[in-house]
Design a protein around this motif. Structure first.
Motif, PDB file in Angstrom:
ATOM      1  N   HIS A   6       0.789  -1.358   0.016  1.00  0.00           N
ATOM      2  CA  HIS A   6       0.008  -0.159  -0.010  1.00  0.00           C
ATOM      3  C   HIS A   6       0.899   1.227   0.005  1.00  0.00           C
ATOM      4  O   HIS A   6       1.454   1.640   1.235  1.00  0.00           O
ATOM      5  N   HIS A  39      -4.192   6.324  -5.324  1.00  0.00           N
ATOM      6  CA  HIS A  39      -5.681   6.565  -5.177  1.00  0.00           C
ATOM      7  C   HIS A  39      -6.540   6.607  -6.623  1.00  0.00           C
ATOM      8  O   HIS A  39      -5.678   7.412  -7.489  1.00  0.00           O
ATOM      9  N   GLU A  86      -5.700   1.981  -5.541  1.00  0.00           N
ATOM     10  CA  GLU A  86      -6.419   1.995  -4.367  1.00  0.00           C
ATOM     11  C   GLU A  86      -7.975   2.488  -4.939  1.00  0.00           C
ATOM     12  O   GLU A  86      -8.090   3.595  -4.872  1.00  0.00           O
ATOM     13  N   SER A 112     -11.244   0.342  -0.943  1.00  0.00           N
ATOM     14  CA  SER A 112     -11.404   0.971   0.441  1.00  0.00           C
ATOM     15  C   SER A 112     -12.426   1.885   0.299  1.00  0.00           C
ATOM     16  O   SER A 112     -12.951   2.616  -0.629  1.00  0.00           O
ATOM     17  N   HIS A 114     -13.528   5.708   1.680  1.00  0.00           N
ATOM     18  CA  HIS A 114     -13.205   6.719   2.382  1.00  0.00           C
ATOM     19  C   HIS A 114     -14.482   7.805   2.372  1.00  0.00           C
ATOM     20  O   HIS A 114     -14.562   8.484   3.240  1.00  0.00           O
ATOM     21  N   HIS A 160      -7.688  -0.986   4.763  1.00  0.00           N
ATOM     22  CA  HIS A 160      -7.842  -0.324   6.173  1.00  0.00           C
ATOM     23  C   HIS A 160      -9.462  -0.322   6.528  1.00  0.00           C
ATOM     24  O   HIS A 160     -10.161   0.450   6.668  1.00  0.00           O
ATOM     25  N   ASP A 229       1.057   2.142   3.533  1.00  0.00           N
ATOM     26  CA  ASP A 229       0.190   3.502   3.350  1.00  0.00           C
ATOM     27  C   ASP A 229       1.298   4.655   3.247  1.00  0.00           C
ATOM     28  O   ASP A 229       0.761   5.669   3.484  1.00  0.00           O
TER      29      ASP A 229
HETATM   30 ZN   LIG Z   1      -6.977   4.675   1.940  1.00  0.00          ZN
END
Ligand SMILES: [Zn+2]
Ligand SMILES: [Zn+2]
Length: 268
Positions: A6, A39, A86, A112, A114, A160, A229
């Motif tokens: 990550h 991302h 991601e 993920s 967010h 996460h 990350d």
């Molecule tokens: Zn993230």
């Protein structure tokens, strides 16, 4: 065997360092596999009017992928680069997400959550989102979104998974059933999750997910990968030594790795 699945880089607008700096740092650290996983561009909010520096612009996506695969070739034999994304889960945008995932030969795609609507719950600039909300309701909505992300079948693993705790907002009620339902869904879907060590440098001060959730993963047999990350090259592999110790204590003996969307377990 040291891996880090990550990582981010300068294109996302809130990280520093070119992809190649992460690669060079990875080699220096003796990483066997380096996962690049920037991302996904924003889909459901207008980048021109939203807060700046959320994700790479859509027009940068092909450049990111091309550069990542070029580096994979260039550094073959020195470090094994895996090219990932991601991929935010945004409710109602499943088809758009799917078309991005299908457009490139990813090694892996992280699911993920967010965003809850237009609120990015992982953004320190948006903490006022908690104002006037019952933290328990926020957790319920967050874990509903995780469940939906799992059921899309679009992702290789969930990133996460308990990031909703990031800033330390915690409901008074227990959320164990919410966490376990999310892990049950992951298990039923045959997916994996990550142990994301970055929580150690966040207000919550613990990794994502918690040790309790890791123990439940171990009981269910959910495969795990690990990631720092890192948003700066110097943070590559940060806290992964602690992550590995924790996983061994909990009872894990293998880590999940991904190539061309196929999962391979390796001993660590
Ligand atoms: Zn993230
Ligand atoms: Zn980021």
């Amino acid at each position: 065997m040291l891996i880090d699945y990550h990582t981010h880089h300068v294109r996302c607008g809130h990280a520093s360092g070119e992809l190649e700096e992460y690669v060079k740092k990875g080699i220096e650290l003796g990483l066997v596999q380096l996962g690049l996983s920037d991302h996904m561009p924003l889909l459901h909010v207008d980048p021109a009017t939203y807060l700046p520096g959320m994700a790479m612009p859509m027009e940068e996506l092909p450049n990111y992928v091309q550069e990542a695969f070029r580096l994979q070739q260039q550094y073959k034999g020195q470090i094994d680069i895996r090219v990932g994304l991601e991929g935010d889960y945004i409710e109602g945008y499943e088809r758009e997400i799917e078309s991005i995932i299908r457009a490139y030969p990813w090694d892996y795609v992280i699911g993920s959550v967010h965003f809850l609507g237009e609120w990015d719950i992982s953004d320190y600039r948006q903490l006022d989102g908690w104002n006037g909300r019952d933290p328990y309701d926020v957790y319920v909505k967050y874990y509903e979104a995780v469940g939906k992300a799992v059921r899309t079948g679009l992702y290789d693993y969930i990133g996460h998974i308990d990031v909703i705790k990031r800033f330390g907002y915690k409901p008074e009620q227990s959320v164990v059933h919410l966490e376990n339902e999310a892990l049950d869904a992951v298990h039923s879907a045959g997916m994996a999750i990550e142990l994301n060590a970055s929580g150690l440098r966040m207000p919550v001060g613990e990794m994502f997910p918690s040790r309790r959730m890791l123990e439940y993963c171990c009981e269910l047999g959910i495969p795990l990968t690990i990631g720092s990350d890192a948003h700066q090259p110097e943070r590559l592999t940060q806290y992964l030594d602690q992550a590995v110790v924790l996983l061994k204590q909990v009872g894990f003996t293998e880590l999940a790795t991904f190539k061309q969307r196929q999962r391979t377990m390796v001993r660590f």
